[in-house]
Motif scaffolding. Structure first.
Motif, PDB file in Angstrom:
ATOM      1  N   VAL A  84       0.988  -1.316   0.537  1.00 32.52           N
ATOM      2  CA  VAL A  84      -0.160  -0.280  -0.447  1.00 32.52           C
ATOM      3  C   VAL A  84       0.223   1.039  -0.190  1.00 32.52           C
ATOM      4  N   GLN A  85       0.942   1.800  -0.997  1.00 29.19           N
ATOM      5  CA  GLN A  85       1.718   2.879  -0.941  1.00 29.19           C
ATOM      6  C   GLN A  85       1.001   4.066  -0.495  1.00 29.19           C
ATOM      7  N   LEU A  86       1.415   5.049   0.489  1.00 29.71           N
ATOM      8  CA  LEU A  86       0.387   6.126   1.024  1.00 29.71           C
ATOM      9  C   LEU A  86       0.794   7.167  -0.080  1.00 29.71           C
ATOM     10  N   THR A  87      -0.174   8.497   0.260  1.00 29.78           N
ATOM     11  CA  THR A  87       0.594   9.821  -0.139  1.00 29.78           C
ATOM     12  C   THR A  87      -0.485  10.276   0.947  1.00 29.78           C
ATOM     13  N   SER A 115       5.293   7.336   0.455  1.00 32.68           N
ATOM     14  CA  SER A 115       6.165   7.692  -0.430  1.00 32.68           C
ATOM     15  C   SER A 115       5.123   9.221  -0.390  1.00 32.68           C
ATOM     16  N   PRO A 116       6.206  10.450  -1.694  1.00 31.39           N
ATOM     17  CA  PRO A 116       6.908  10.045  -2.004  1.00 31.39           C
ATOM     18  C   PRO A 116       8.677  10.774  -0.695  1.00 31.39           C
ATOM     19  N   ALA A 135       6.613  -1.619   7.558  1.00 31.71           N
ATOM     20  CA  ALA A 135       6.386  -0.348   7.897  1.00 31.71           C
ATOM     21  C   ALA A 135       7.312   0.126   6.950  1.00 31.71           C
ATOM     22  N   ALA A 136       6.993   0.855   5.808  1.00 29.26           N
ATOM     23  CA  ALA A 136       8.459   1.240   5.126  1.00 29.26           C
ATOM     24  C   ALA A 136       8.030   3.177   4.885  1.00 29.26           C
ATOM     25  N   ARG A 214      13.749   4.621  -0.931  1.00 27.65           N
ATOM     26  CA  ARG A 214      13.546   5.686  -1.844  1.00 27.65           C
ATOM     27  C   ARG A 214      12.436   5.366  -3.162  1.00 27.65           C
ATOM     28  N   ASP A 215      12.103   4.364  -3.452  1.00 23.02           N
ATOM     29  CA  ASP A 215      11.033   4.327  -4.516  1.00 23.02           C
ATOM     30  C   ASP A 215      10.705   2.718  -4.277  1.00 23.02           C
ATOM     31  N   VAL A 216       9.228   1.880  -5.614  1.00 28.76           N
ATOM     32  CA  VAL A 216       8.843   0.723  -4.624  1.00 28.76           C
ATOM     33  C   VAL A 216      10.264   0.127  -5.177  1.00 28.76           C
ATOM     34  N   ASP A 217      10.660  -0.482  -6.123  1.00 27.19           N
ATOM     35  CA  ASP A 217      11.503  -1.108  -6.444  1.00 27.19           C
ATOM     36  C   ASP A 217      13.336  -1.210  -5.585  1.00 27.19           C
ATOM     37  N   GLU A 218      13.450  -0.053  -5.164  1.00 28.91           N
ATOM     38  CA  GLU A 218      14.129  -0.412  -3.769  1.00 28.91           C
ATOM     39  C   GLU A 218      13.343  -1.405  -2.070  1.00 28.91           C
TER      40      GLU A 218
END
Length: 464
Positions: A84-87, A115-116, A135-136, A214-218
């Motif tokens: 879940v990428q949240l802003t 993120s971001p 948690a990231a 830094r991002d989803v890939d990392e």
């Protein structure tokens, strides 16, 4: 292999033996190749998918519904994880807490990624990061608010309030123990407020969060091989390298609801609805402005359902429009308009309850823009009204006095009449008049016609 008897003895044919051995080697290689292909296919099918959902905006009931749907789909697909990428840009506290409880009890690992870089996740980040299995956060981002995270319940004693606060604190402690993360900050966050950056959250022992990426890939790289323990005690080992997350997109209904639940959109729709009704009030003819106002108001109401609105501020906006409209009829020289715009600005800045929904505010640029537009609109309306009042009798609206008008909507005493090719609002001075009857215009006041029923002895031909 071929056998033969020579002079009473058994002999082996050498050429036949070589050919048979080669045949058996080929067969073994073919079987081995098939077995490898089959094993590779089974291994490929055994890799569980990774689900991914991204949301940028206010965490309202509509947003929580979208994230719940993504969680249900991930559980139904037996995904190895849901990312879940949240802003978050503000959150309704009740929705954030409820969603956090569902994430903690999920049947698949849930990774919450703020993120971001540099984003402030606010109260939503506090609840969801604590509940997530992983948690990231992106570098330089932060979570938490400077006000108490605990929302007091209405109409209960202080003892009950303390019990409710301790219940939420215990929830944080249970999540921290299960995830092996530090939750010593939770008591301070609930009582007075707490803010932490990604660097501060990761440097503790144990840390508050698990990963800084830094991002989803990392993030996928750092998730590889991590063992997650679910609420039912089962463990899942993540295999995220080389995987392509399946994105859960919003559907059409969710997209519309998410847009309407934006506090700035709610404010703009509310103001546009008021302007539409105001324009209909100014116009002497009947058009589509009233219908447009109803549609805009309905959209604003749908958005306000998902957000904790302070109805006193809504009343203030209505009062502001009333003062601006009153400036058309009261010789205040613009004083009422200035007061109305001031009340509108104050009401818009306090439109949403910051205790129940910290960070949910109307954008300042929208408030300033709307204030300027309302001022221009009001000044234009006053100018048009004064202009119409000062027109010569023979060519302006005053030229309608004495003309006959056909009743299009029953006058009791107010209704609509048709004269000079247009519909006008009218008030009958002497009783009622039915549709189809003719009345005579006797005056114009406040952009309305005053009319009188024609006496039975009057035989003037209709002039419309």
């Amino acid at each position: 292999m071929r056998y033969c008897f020579r002079q009473g003895r058994l002999h082996l044919d050498g050429n036949t033996t070589d050919r048979g051995l080669v045949t058996w080697i080929y067969r073994l290689m073919l079987v081995g190749l098939l077995w490898m292909l089959l094993a590779t296919g089974v291994a490929a099918q055994s890799v569980q998918p990774i689900y991914f959902v991204e949301y940028d905006g206010v965490l309202s009931s509509y947003a929580a519904g979208y994230l719940r749907r993504a969680l249900r789909e991930a559980e139904a697909a037996n995904a190895q994880a849901l990312i879940v990428q949240l802003t978050p840009r503000g959150a309704v506290m009740q929705e954030a807490r409820t969603l956090a409880g569902e994430i903690a009890e999920a049947k698949v690992p849930v990774v919450v990624f703020i993120s971001p870089a540099g984003h402030d996740a606010g109260a939503a980040g506090t609840w969801l990061l604590a509940a997530a299995h992983v948690a990231a956060m992106a570098p330089e981002s932060q979570f938490g608010i400077a006000a108490p995270l605990f929302v007091p319940a209405m109409g209960v004693s202080e003892t009950t309030q303390e019990l409710l606060l301790n219940e939420q604190l215990q929830q944080f402690e249970e999540w921290g123990a299960a995830r092996q993360r530090d939750v010593s900050w939770a008591d301070v966050a609930l009582r007075s407020g707490f803010i932490a950056t990604a660097a501060q959250a990761i440097e503790g022992s144990p840390p508050i969060i698990d990963i800084v990426a830094r991002d989803v890939d990392e993030l996928l790289l750092r998730l590889e091989g991590r063992v997650i323990t679910l609420a039912d005690g089962s463990q899942v080992t993540l295999a995220t390298l080389g995987g392509r997350p399946r994105v859960v997109e919003v559907n059409l209904i969710e997209a519309v609801l998410l847009v309407l639940a934006n506090p700035t959109v709610v404010f703009i729709l509310l103001i546009m609805a008021g302007l539409a009704f105001y324009a209909e009030f100014l116009s002497p003819t009947v058009g589509i402005l009233a219908g447009l106002g109803v549609i805009l108001l309905a959209g604003a109401i749908v958005g306000m359902i998902a957000l904790p609105v302070q109805w006193l501020s809504v009343l203030g906006i209505l009062i502001a429009f009333g003062l601006v409209a009153a400036d058309l009829f009261v010789p205040s020289h613009g004083t009422l308009t200035v007061i109305g715009v001031g009340i509108m600005i104050a009401s818009s800045l306090t439109l949403f309850d910051q205790v129940q929904a910290p960070g949910v505010t109307v954008a300042l640029w929208a408030v300033i823009l709307v204030a300027v537009l309302i001022a221009i609109f009001a000044i234009s309306g006053v100018w048009l009204a004064l202009r119409s009042r000062n027109r010569p009798v023979t060519t302006g609206q005053e030229g309608l006095i004495g003309r006959l008008a056909e009743v299009r909507k029953r006058l009791d005493p107010e209704g609509m009449v048709f004269v000079e090719g247009a519909l006008w609002r009218a008030v009958c001075e002497n009783g009622t008049a039915e549709e189809g009857e003719f009345v005579r215009v006797t005056g114009i006041y406040a952009l309305r016609l005053t009319v009188r029923r024609i006496d039975t002895g009057e035989s003037s031909p209709p002039q419309l």
